[in-house]
Design an enzyme around this catalytic site. Sequence first.
Site, short mmCIF file in Angstrom:
data_model
loop_
_atom_site.label_atom_id
_atom_site.label_comp_id
_atom_site.label_asym_id
_atom_site.label_seq_id
_atom_site.Cartn_x
_atom_site.Cartn_y
_atom_site.Cartn_z
N THR A 380 0.72 -1.32 0.00
CA THR A 380 0.00 0.07 0.01
C THR A 380 0.98 1.51 0.12
OG1 THR A 380 -0.69 -0.87 2.20
CG2 THR A 380 -2.14 0.32 1.07
N SER A 452 -10.21 18.14 -1.91
CA SER A 452 -9.13 18.00 -2.48
C SER A 452 -7.91 18.34 -1.56
CB SER A 452 -9.04 19.20 -3.69
OG SER A 452 -9.92 18.74 -4.51
N GLY A 472 -6.48 26.26 -2.37
CA GLY A 472 -6.47 26.09 -3.64
C GLY A 472 -7.48 25.49 -4.44
N GLY A 473 -8.44 24.92 -3.89
CA GLY A 473 -9.57 24.04 -4.56
C GLY A 473 -9.07 22.81 -5.07
O1 DON Z 1 -11.92 20.97 0.12
C1 DON Z 1 -11.95 21.59 -0.66
O2 DON Z 1 -11.24 20.70 -1.70
C2 DON Z 1 -12.06 23.04 -0.85
N1 DON Z 1 -13.27 23.39 -0.36
C3 DON Z 1 -10.94 23.90 -0.76
C4 DON Z 1 -11.09 25.25 -0.88
C5 DON Z 1 -10.08 26.18 -1.07
O3 DON Z 1 -8.92 25.79 -1.05
C6 DON Z 1 -10.09 27.54 -0.94
N2 DON Z 1 -8.87 28.18 -1.27
N3 DON Z 1 -8.44 28.57 -2.37
#
Ligand code: DON
Length: 569
Positions: A380, A452, A472-473
């Site tokens: 793993t 993410s 960073g989404g």
């Molecule tokens: O959990 C996530 O993937 C998103 N809500 C993260 C949001 C985020 O990184 C905002 N900043 N740029």
Amino acid sequence: MKKFWCSWIVVACALGTNPAEAAFPRPAVGNKAMVASAHGEATDAGIAVLRRGGNAVDAAVATAFAVSVTLPYSAGIGGGGFALVREGKSGDISALDFRERAPLAASRDMYLDDQGQVRPGASVDGYLSVGVPGTVSGLYALHKKHGRLPWKDVVEPAIRLAQDGFLVSELYAKFFAWRRELLMQHPASRKVFTRDGEHPYAAGELFIQRDLARTLRRIQKDPNDFYRGEIAQAIVADMEKNGGLVTAQDLLAYQPTWREAVCGPYRGYDVCSMPPPSAGGVHIVQILNLVEPTDLSALGWHHPDALHLLIESMRIAYADRATHLGDPAFTKVPVKELTSRAYADKRRAEIDMKKARPSTEVKAADEATLATLAKESHDTSHLTCADADGNVVSLTFTVNYGFGSGVVVPGTGILLNDEMDDFSAAPGVPNAYGLIGAEANAIAPAKIPLSSMSPTIVEKDGVFVFATGSPGGSTIITTSLQVSMHIIDYGMNAAEAVAAPRLHHQWTPDKVRLEALGFDASTIEELERRGHTVESTRGWGNASAVVRRADGSLEGAADPRGEGTARGY
Ligand code: DON
């Protein structure tokens, strides 16, 4: 609502930062401990706690509470997150999930109109976008299991910052301007985030949050107050008044979850990151598996072959993300299969090194493949803290979009998240970060939206080597991945690794984003020649990293794209 790829792009855009300006940066260095976070005063809060005899966990909790005060647009007690923790003595790495959950009254089609279309902004702005917050419960669980100092000591620095105030930065002011319209709609938000109900705090002005200081004081006395005391009552009353879904029952039921980290070997290192309900760990390990047979460092920094391979690997991983990833309590996530070397071998064979494949031709793993793999055997606002005893915390938490839902609970100073947007509101409909999903990430009561966030810890032969992560989404996964590769493949120090230019591909939309000025014209031309649609943009993400050097000292760095700091001693 304006669409942005990610709030950090707006920031970098506004400041005119570019990674090239940050070439050859130097990390902070310390022999005993290191804290790196997205805000200087938050980093200082963590260091102060360490100097009082606290460990890395105490520092992480203090830093996270301080970030909740100084960076309300990015993360806070009204949101949730994940932490990876390495326990110094045993070397064990565990993962804490304190992510928001859908309220019990949430339903699959809650963001659709009568025609079945997603109502624009409904999952991002206002009361309906709010998930049940997990930050307070998570930080308490983290501290209870691993902390050394009393709870009250680790909450204290944040109370001071809320009570005495801190100087607003240009970055903060830019974020406010971006979400101004939304924040001004809610009287309690207006009260907190403007000087006089009208004028927002400008860069250089002192920002005091008395209500938040009082709330933090209550949490300092009893963290359960957030879930079953006066704070809970205030949240529920505000929800009832404004058509929100979070109830007393939701708050009472909230529990963080300890999970097993997702780990995989890469060039002799063990890379561990966050398991589902984050997609981070799975896809970081998956992409590393895909690129590992290629000697990237021999090819040289930013060789088109290396970039092409990385892009094609990201494309495959994000195709799997859209179909297979979700809350493991609701959907079977094939973690072992997707992170297996056998799967990587199969998918690598599809990559044409001369030509980009259109994303329409790149599919998620099918059931037959997963079934075969299952039968085989397999091995793993981010903050990073480390101490002299080998304890390490890599923690990413968020309110999601800039300033979350825009809703402040009256009298509490708590800004609530809009994490519900991380669900797939309808199959194939992109969320605020352009991510699409399907059944695995559909909305259901008490379900956790797919994330993410990828707090990451890397070891070699059982010894801690580095930790990293970023906001960073959708770009979080590829940012944490590339910072890791910068250290492992290119021998960069912590500061170089977080500063170096990055790229991103997420399967759909079918384009590769490159940080402008970080890639030269001939490289871009070569990628285009191979069929990539290239979009050069300003920098994104706000990573931090702590690296243990061969002599045992620690180096740390915060991303030059943000306003964070690293400090060690
Ligand atoms: O959990 C996530 O993937 C998103 N809500 C993260 C949001 C985020 O990184 C905002 N900043 N740029």
